[in-house]
Motif scaffolding. Structure first.
Motif, PDB file in Angstrom:
ATOM      1  N   HIS A  66      -6.936 -10.217   7.690  1.00  0.00           N
ATOM      2  CA  HIS A  66      -5.024  -9.975   8.336  1.00  0.00           C
ATOM      3  C   HIS A  66      -6.238 -10.279  10.487  1.00  0.00           C
ATOM      4  O   HIS A  66      -4.767 -10.764   9.932  1.00  0.00           O
ATOM      5  N   CYS A  67      -6.799 -10.253  10.722  1.00  0.00           N
ATOM      6  CA  CYS A  67      -6.613 -10.103  11.637  1.00  0.00           C
ATOM      7  C   CYS A  67      -7.910 -11.180  12.000  1.00  0.00           C
ATOM      8  O   CYS A  67      -8.243 -12.044  12.901  1.00  0.00           O
TER       9      CYS A  67
ATOM     10  N   CYS B  56      -9.070  -4.596  12.878  1.00  0.00           N
ATOM     11  CA  CYS B  56      -7.318  -4.389  12.707  1.00  0.00           C
ATOM     12  C   CYS B  56      -7.343  -2.809  12.358  1.00  0.00           C
ATOM     13  O   CYS B  56      -6.397  -2.857  11.866  1.00  0.00           O
TER      14      CYS B  56
ATOM     15  N   CYS C 226     -12.005  -3.196   8.382  1.00  0.00           N
ATOM     16  CA  CYS C 226     -11.787  -4.248   9.767  1.00  0.00           C
ATOM     17  C   CYS C 226     -11.713  -3.236  10.789  1.00  0.00           C
ATOM     18  O   CYS C 226     -11.258  -2.384  10.695  1.00  0.00           O
TER      19      CYS C 226
ATOM     20  N   CYS D 227     -12.332 -10.863   8.979  1.00  0.00           N
ATOM     21  CA  CYS D 227     -11.165 -10.120   7.390  1.00  0.00           C
ATOM     22  C   CYS D 227      -9.966 -10.795   7.334  1.00  0.00           C
ATOM     23  O   CYS D 227      -9.075 -12.246   7.901  1.00  0.00           O
TER      24      CYS D 227
HETATM   25 ZN   LIG Z   1      -9.606  -7.002  10.595  1.00  0.00          ZN
END
Ligand SMILES: [Zn+2]
Ligand SMILES: [Zn+2]
Ligand SMILES: [Zn+2]
Length: 335
Positions: free
Chosen positions: A8-9, A23, A20, A6
């Motif tokens: 983002h995280c 997150c 995801c 992912c």
């Molecule tokens: Zn994520």
């Protein structure tokens, strides 16, 4: 296939996910860079809201690389058609991913290019097959009950959407990998004479009374129908093998140095023997695990020495093709 990070995280996500699980941010798959990206980095495929396509749109169209290859879709007024079409495109995205990893093109000079039509048989019979670059799939193959009825009536041990696509794509590549590549003599030696009347051979196959098949010479019963079908069946199995080994690469296992090297990129492994050396115990393992869960074998096939020779020719033809194309076009590895 391995999981994707992912953006983002950093949590690993499966290829099909649109969000995801860590997150909860939306995920978009970018097939150019073989990575999950965030919604801020690309436009979504217009089919995302209709059939859950999680790929990014290519710059020239509102569709993604995979959806833009589907030229005919089933009537979407029927919600059942939409639900089945969703499954078809999900399997097709795995196929397009395979081709990206193999670094084989989907269009050739002279206008020979890959396209798909997904047809419902509500208004007449639809034959799944390949013709001059166009792959036709009967939508009913996405219906579990319908597909299982066909599987049992054709006495097949395995029938899946992805299997259909991996078979038909073998027909698509025969021309480039064998016919135009100087591989016809070895092809005939290993698979037989493809000039044998194709339509007559298929008619004979479907009319036959004797359903016995010698597993020592062919990977499946259908492979016995004609050398082109044998090639397509074997090509599908080659994709089953490298794709599943690639999934294995992401799992916590201890391997010797050669195995670790092969799993670095099974799609581009140059040592065919190393691929099979890993595949044989893996196939046995997944079958035994399935049996422990009360399920049928995941890979209900035997790779005999003759079939091994055929798979080896598929591997040689793909490798030779890629080498001729040069390594100018490189696809980044995924995380
Ligand atoms: Zn994520
Ligand atoms: Zn799409
Ligand atoms: Zn075929």
């Amino acid at each position: 296939m391995r999981d994707f990070k992912c953006p983002h995280c950093g949590q690993l996500s499966a290829f099909e996910l649109s969000k995801c699980n860590g997150c909860m941010q939306p995920l978009i798959f970018d097939p150019e860079n073989m990575a999950m990206i965030g919604a801020e980095s690309a436009l979504e495929c217009v089919n995302r809201n209709i059939i859950g396509c999680n790929w990014c749109a290519v710059s020239t169209t509102s569709y993604c690389m995979s959806c833009s290859l589907t030229h005919v879709i089933p009537a979407t007024q029927n919600p059942r058609n939409v639900a089945l079409w969703k499954r078809v495109e999900e399997a097709k995205r795995r196929l397009i991913y395979d081709l990206r990893r193999l670094r084989v093109p989907i269009a050739f000079a002279g206008g020979f290019r890959l396209a798909f039509e997904i047809l419902s048989d509500e208004h007449g019979p639809v034959l799944t097959g390949h013709e001059s670059g166009l792959i036709t799939l009967n939508l009913a193959e996405a219906d579990d009950v319908q597909r299982e009825i066909r599987r049992v009536s054709f006495r097949e041990p395995y029938r899946t959407l992805l299997g259909h696509f991996r078979h038909e794509i073998g027909h698509f590549y025969w021309n480039a990998l064998i016919h135009e590549a100087g591989f016809r003599a070895p092809f005939r030696l290993v698979f037989g004479d493809e000039t044998e009347n194709y339509q007559a051979a298929l008619a004979y196959y479907y009319a036959r009374q004797d359903w016995s098949c010698d597993p020592a010479s062919h990977i499946s019963m259908y492979a016995t129908s004609h050398p082109w079908e044998d090639w397509a069946e074997t090509f599908a199995h080659f994709l089953h093998i490298v794709s599943t080994l690639d999934s294995l690469a992401g799992l916590p296992l201890s391997l010797d140095a050669r195995g670790t090297h092969t799993l670095n990129d099974p799609y581009l492994e140059s040592d065919f023997g190393a691929l099979l050396e890993l595949w044989t115990p893996l196939a046995l393992t997944i079958n035994r695990l399935n049996r422990s869960l009360g399920l049928a074998d995941a890979y209900p096939f035997d790779i005999s020495p003759a079939v091994e020779g055929k798979l080896h020719l598929v591997h040689m033809a793909i490798t030779a093709f890629r080498n001729r194309q040069g390594n100018a076009h490189t696809t980044p590895m995924m995380c």
